[in-house]
Enzyme design. Structure first.
Site, PDB file in Angstrom:
ATOM      1  N   ASP A 254       0.853  -1.176   0.000  1.00  0.00           N
ATOM      2  CA  ASP A 254       0.000   0.000   0.000  1.00  0.00           C
ATOM      3  C   ASP A 254       0.897   1.238   0.000  1.00  0.00           C
ATOM      4  OD1 ASP A 254      -2.343   1.581   0.309  1.00  0.00           O
ATOM      5  OD2 ASP A 254      -1.947   1.701   2.451  1.00  0.00           O
ATOM      6  N   GLU A 378      -8.363  16.860   5.782  1.00  0.00           N
ATOM      7  CA  GLU A 378      -9.189  17.927   6.341  1.00  0.00           C
ATOM      8  C   GLU A 378      -8.502  18.589   7.531  1.00  0.00           C
ATOM      9  OE1 GLU A 378     -13.082  16.467   7.283  1.00  0.00           O
ATOM     10  OE2 GLU A 378     -13.868  17.186   5.374  1.00  0.00           O
ATOM     11  N   LYS A 442     -15.910  21.175  -1.787  1.00  0.00           N
ATOM     12  CA  LYS A 442     -14.509  20.733  -1.767  1.00  0.00           C
ATOM     13  C   LYS A 442     -14.462  19.291  -2.253  1.00  0.00           C
ATOM     14  CE  LYS A 442     -12.929  19.503   2.185  1.00  0.00           C
ATOM     15  NZ  LYS A 442     -12.495  19.568   3.599  1.00  0.00           N
ATOM     16  N   ARG A 473      -1.186  15.671  -2.591  1.00  0.00           N
ATOM     17  CA  ARG A 473      -2.599  15.305  -2.665  1.00  0.00           C
ATOM     18  C   ARG A 473      -3.406  16.587  -2.849  1.00  0.00           C
ATOM     19  NH1 ARG A 473      -3.502  10.227   0.295  1.00  0.00           N
ATOM     20  NH2 ARG A 473      -5.492  11.031   1.058  1.00  0.00           N
ATOM     21  N   GLY A 554      -5.119   3.782  -3.764  1.00  0.00           N
ATOM     22  CA  GLY A 554      -6.368   4.397  -4.206  1.00  0.00           C
ATOM     23  C   GLY A 554      -6.180   5.798  -4.744  1.00  0.00           C
ATOM     24  N   ASP A 668      -1.178  -1.147   6.131  1.00  0.00           N
ATOM     25  CA  ASP A 668      -1.323  -0.627   7.493  1.00  0.00           C
ATOM     26  C   ASP A 668      -2.757  -0.420   7.923  1.00  0.00           C
ATOM     27  OD1 ASP A 668      -1.687   1.628   5.726  1.00  0.00           O
ATOM     28  OD2 ASP A 668      -1.496   2.907   7.484  1.00  0.00           O
ATOM     29  N   ASP A 672      -6.486  -2.844   3.845  1.00  0.00           N
ATOM     30  CA  ASP A 672      -5.392  -3.680   3.331  1.00  0.00           C
ATOM     31  C   ASP A 672      -5.476  -5.122   3.818  1.00  0.00           C
ATOM     32  OD1 ASP A 672      -4.214  -1.432   2.069  1.00  0.00           O
ATOM     33  OD2 ASP A 672      -3.293  -0.847   3.966  1.00  0.00           O
TER      34      ASP A 672
END
Length: 851
Positions: A254, A378, A442, A473, A554, A668, A672
């Site tokens: 991951d 956030e 958002k 990101r 993802g 983690d 997963d």
């Protein structure tokens, strides 16, 4: 209208919903009590009552134990050269030791279960609050949960001590004379089977079990695998896979929380087409502005020097290049107000007086405000807005409080349009102090930009792509102002959708689409989830060891590729192939054929493949072989926009390939777990997303960098040690049983034993087992530092290059001091010993031997 009934048929009305509490649907108006299971958590396998029969059943399901049980029964039923004790005693020893080992491991599981089941909880009983244990919770109990406590069961929120009645929940948690002659023949055969069953001694299995069990402690004791900051050491949940750590050929990992720290930090933003970086709590424009000369860039440390500015009006026009600093600050003001209001962040009940009073000091936010959020993105954005000068104070009933330059402003929270995976955005509708009703939205750029009709859309799109190429990101921010008539229509539609008794989610989705349109783009944010320490070095070492690394994430395509480049998974000299945005099976198949041709035609040593979740689904549907052909020729693969089940499907695809490689998965989070359980070896990272992955894995480590020593040192040692142990057992038993075999030529195969039964029993159990057990636990044929610094040694000893069984058995007789020719010569002498030594057949045999 909501009506509750207990055990009788209600009137059937379309405007009511009937809920039957704690019982089944009434039949003929009769109350039918429903029985529920209790709240105990059971992860153990055995109980005191079923341990002996269940454990014996499971042990004798193993082929080896069943084989030795048959040998023991044969010795009891027929006359054999050896005593039944020779097989029975070792078998009893193996079964006993294995039962003790499995019983101990299950006892540890019982302790873990008891810790959870015995946790104190408070429930309402007989009108009062009663302290009880978690296992005693019954369906229908009202449970009181305090801050930072773990939910003991699936619960429905009834009330909260917060004024708005909400709470913040962290989710970061398998017969005649003919028959007599036949019986005599079978008996002879079985007697010889008993006599030579010592070639594969039963003590081999118990020694292997002991070696695996005791050897697993060395992983937990290794200080190099201890993480001091989190006070976490390596954990071994399954000791049966130690040797497979030395044979891994594929690693699936991951990204977020595994390769990265899962600690988001605000880095850059784009506001009305201008890019900014945050440096020491200040927004610094990326390039020179019209008001600044080259090399002397202005910055915005806060909004404090604009205390006297009038409130920003939403009707102000947006410009690509603001004419004065006032307009620039106004744009920042609205942008960061949107960031401070469009979220679901909660604040702990700490003293907030003084925060934001006067000029804002950035070092006050972390020390006096503690934000909690379901998404770390956030939390990072709200903290960034606070550092800039717009501080989210919290929710009070139906209002959201924000301090701007020490001045408290209250925004009435009218509606929250919750985030969902299909829309990939969230929105809030608020009423500002001046009375206007605004929507702040958002979300991902693919879900926000198509909905925008104003703002610097193209410039922002370019900036978002640039942020993604840096591995950041991204989120886009937009707003919309409603007239009174528009809001009344929206409020009515939302109420109808949220109170609908049927197809509520579908109706809500339609209303959300109706609301979130005609947006004005404010800008975009970019946060960084920085890499863990030594991730690049670890991935490079895995590549040098001949291990192919796949990243399953993802994240969006651009972000995933950028992170892969920064962590060394992809490198600049690698030819990057892409299988993304495929819309149909035919299009996907054609793209796969083109990629296969490129791999064949391009004179590049290494290729990397990027595939997204949608294209992967198409590839696995009908083009699995072609997809696997492309993947096998790529040294690094990254799969983006992946769902948890897709991760497991990819690993299974590799597992069942013709090469049957050993796979290892690292993750983690709870998402997963599916891929960790699908791989041959599962590694859980004890990170910040809970311990689900660590609890469901075979091994758990605190950081990704520890994977190199776990494989290159511990895995290598366990593989070599267990191989040496097994070969040693075969070698010593060949040496032991060969005299017995040769002796049969001189006793006319009368099944007479050469050794005493006690010696046969104790040879493997006592005389020869302990030295090899100690050797297999402590032997280090290469210095651990050399193994870790030279990953190529791992590749040389991998499964494909250490398959020496054939060579071993070709040389086992000579190593035992036995000439195969001598064996054959002795055999022929025994056959022809009643004839003259120089008979025709014997002389012909000797002639053939010389030839």
């Amino acid at each position: 209208m909501l009506k509750l009934y207990r055990g009788f048929d209600p009137p059937h009305q379309s405007d009511t919903r009937t809920i039957y509490i704690a019982n089944r649907f009434p039949q003929n108006g009769l109350y039918t009590p429903q029985k529920f299971i209790d709240n105990r958590i059971v992860s153990s396998k055995y109980t005191v009552w079923n341990f002996v029969p269940k454990n014996l059943f499971e042990q004798f399901r193993r082929v080896a134990n069943f084989y030795f049980l048959v040998i023991f029964l044969v010795q009891l039923m027929i006359d054999t050269p050896t005593s039944p004790i020779t097989s029975g005693l070792p078998l009893f020893f193996v079964i006993t030791v294995t039962a003790i080992k499995q019983g101990y491991e299950d006892w540890l599981r019982h302790n873990s279960d008891n810790e959870v089941n015995g946790a104190p909880v408070y429930v309402v009983r007989s009108g009062g609050l009663v302290k009880t244990r978690s296992k005693n919770i019954r369906v229908g109990d009202i449970v009181r949960i305090a801050k930072d406590e773990i939910f003991p069961a699936d619960l429905v929120l009834l009330s909260s001590d917060r004024l708005d009645g909400s709470c913040h929940v962290t989710t970061a948690s398998l017969d005649g004379e003919t028959n007599l002659k036949i019986l005599r023949f079978i008996s002879d055969f079985l007697a010889f089977l008993v006599l030579y069953n010592f070639i594969i001694p039963i003590s081999l299995y118990v020694t292997v079990e002991m070696q695996k069990f005791l050897g697993s402690f060395f992983i937990a004791w290794d200080l190099d695998l201890y993480h001091e900051e989190s006070d976490q050491k390596a954990q071994v949940n399954t000791s049966d896979l130690n040797e497979e750590l030395g044979q891994v050929e594929y690693v699936f990992t991951d990204k977020t929380g595994t390769l990265t720290e899962n600690e988001m930090q605000f880095r850059e933003c784009s506001i009305n087409g201008m890019k900014y970086q945050e440096i020491n709590g200040r927004l610094v424009p990326e390039g020179p502005t019209p008001d600044s000369s080259e090399g002397n860039l202005p910055y915005l440390s806060s909004l404090s020097h604009l205390n006297n500015l009038s409130h920003f009006s939403t009707s102000s026009s947006f410009r690509t290049s603001p004419e004065n600093e006032t307009e620039l600050i106004q744009e920042h003001d609205l942008f960061f107000k949107a960031v401070s209001l469009c979220h679901t962040v909660q604040i702990s009940n700490v003293q907030t007086d003084g925060i934001g009073d006067g000029p804002w000091q950035s070092n006050l936010a972390p020390s006096q405000l503690e934000y909690y959020a379901s998404s770390p993105d956030e939390k990072a954005l709200v903290e960034a807005a606070a550092r800039i000068g717009i501080v989210f104070i919290g929710n009070s009933e139906e209002t959201m409080e924000v301090k701007i330059l020490g001045k408290l402003e209250r925004f009435k929270l009218l509606h929250i349009l919750e985030f969902d995976s299909s829309r990939r955005r969230m929105s809030v509708i608020v009423q500002v102090p001046s009375g206007e009703k605004l929507l702040f939205a958002k979300g991902a750029e693919s879900s926000i930009l198509p909905k925008c009709i104003g703002g610097e859309i193209e410039k922002t799109r370019i900036h978002v792509d640039e942020f993604a190429l840096k591995g950041l990101r991204t989120l886009c921010i937009a707003y919309r102002q409603f007239t009174s008539e528009e809001y009344e229509e929206i409020d009515r539609r939302l109420f109808e959708a949220r109170t609908a008794l049927q197809q509520r989610e579908e109706k809500l989705a339609n209303v959300f689409q109706f609301i979130e349109k005609n947006l004005i783009l404010l800008g975009a944010t970019a946060v960084e989830d920085r890499l863990q320490d030594k991730v690049r070095e670890t991935i490079e070492a895995l590549r040098m060891a001949g291990i192919k690394v796949w990243v399953l994430t993802g994240d969006k395509h651009e972000t995933a590729v950028s992170v892969s480049l920064s962590c060394g998974h992809f490198h600049r000299t690698m030819n990057i192939l892409e299988l993304v945005n495929q819309k149909s099976d035919n299009e996907c198949a054609e793209q796969l054929r083109q990629l296969a041709r490129r791999i064949t035609e391009d004179h590049v040593i290494q290729h990397g493949l990027v595939v997204d979740g949608t294209s992967l689904s198409l590839a696995l549907r009908e083009h699995e072989k072609l997809f696997m052909e492309v993947c096998r020729n790529c040294s690094a693969v990254i799969c983006c926009r992946m769902a948890p089940l897709q991760k497991a499907k990819v690993i299974r695809l590799i597992k069942i390939s013709p090469e049957k490689p050993i796979t290892l998965a690292v993750g983690d989070g709870a998402n997963d777990v599916s891929m960790i359980q699908e791989a041959h070896v599962g590694i859980g990272i004890m990170g910040k997303e809970g311990r689900q992955a660590a609890r469901n894995s075979d091994y758990a480590i605190a950081r990704f960098k520890f994977l190199s020593k776990l494989l290159f040192v511990h895995g290598h040692f366990y593989y070599i040690r267990i191989a040496t142990l097994v070969q040693y057992f075969f070698y010593k038993n060949v040496c032991f049983i060969t005299p017995q075999f040769l002796y049969q030529f001189y006793c006319l195969f009368s099944q007479q034993t050469l050794y005493d039964s006690v010696y046969l029993t104790l040879y493997n159990i006592c005389f020869t087992s302990l030295p090899i057990l100690i050797y297999s636990l402590l032997e280090q044929h290469i210095d651990p530092h050399v193994l870790q610094s030279k990953p190529t040694l791992y590749r040389k000893w991998s499964r494909k290059q250490t398959d020496c069984d054939r060579k071993y058995f070709e040389h086992v007789f000579p190593l035992a001091g036995i000439d195969p020719g001598l064996v054959k010569d002795t055999f022929y002498q025994s056959i022809f010993k009643k004839k003259k030594a120089h008979s025709y057949k014997y002389r012909l045999y000797k002639l053939n031997q010389h030839v």
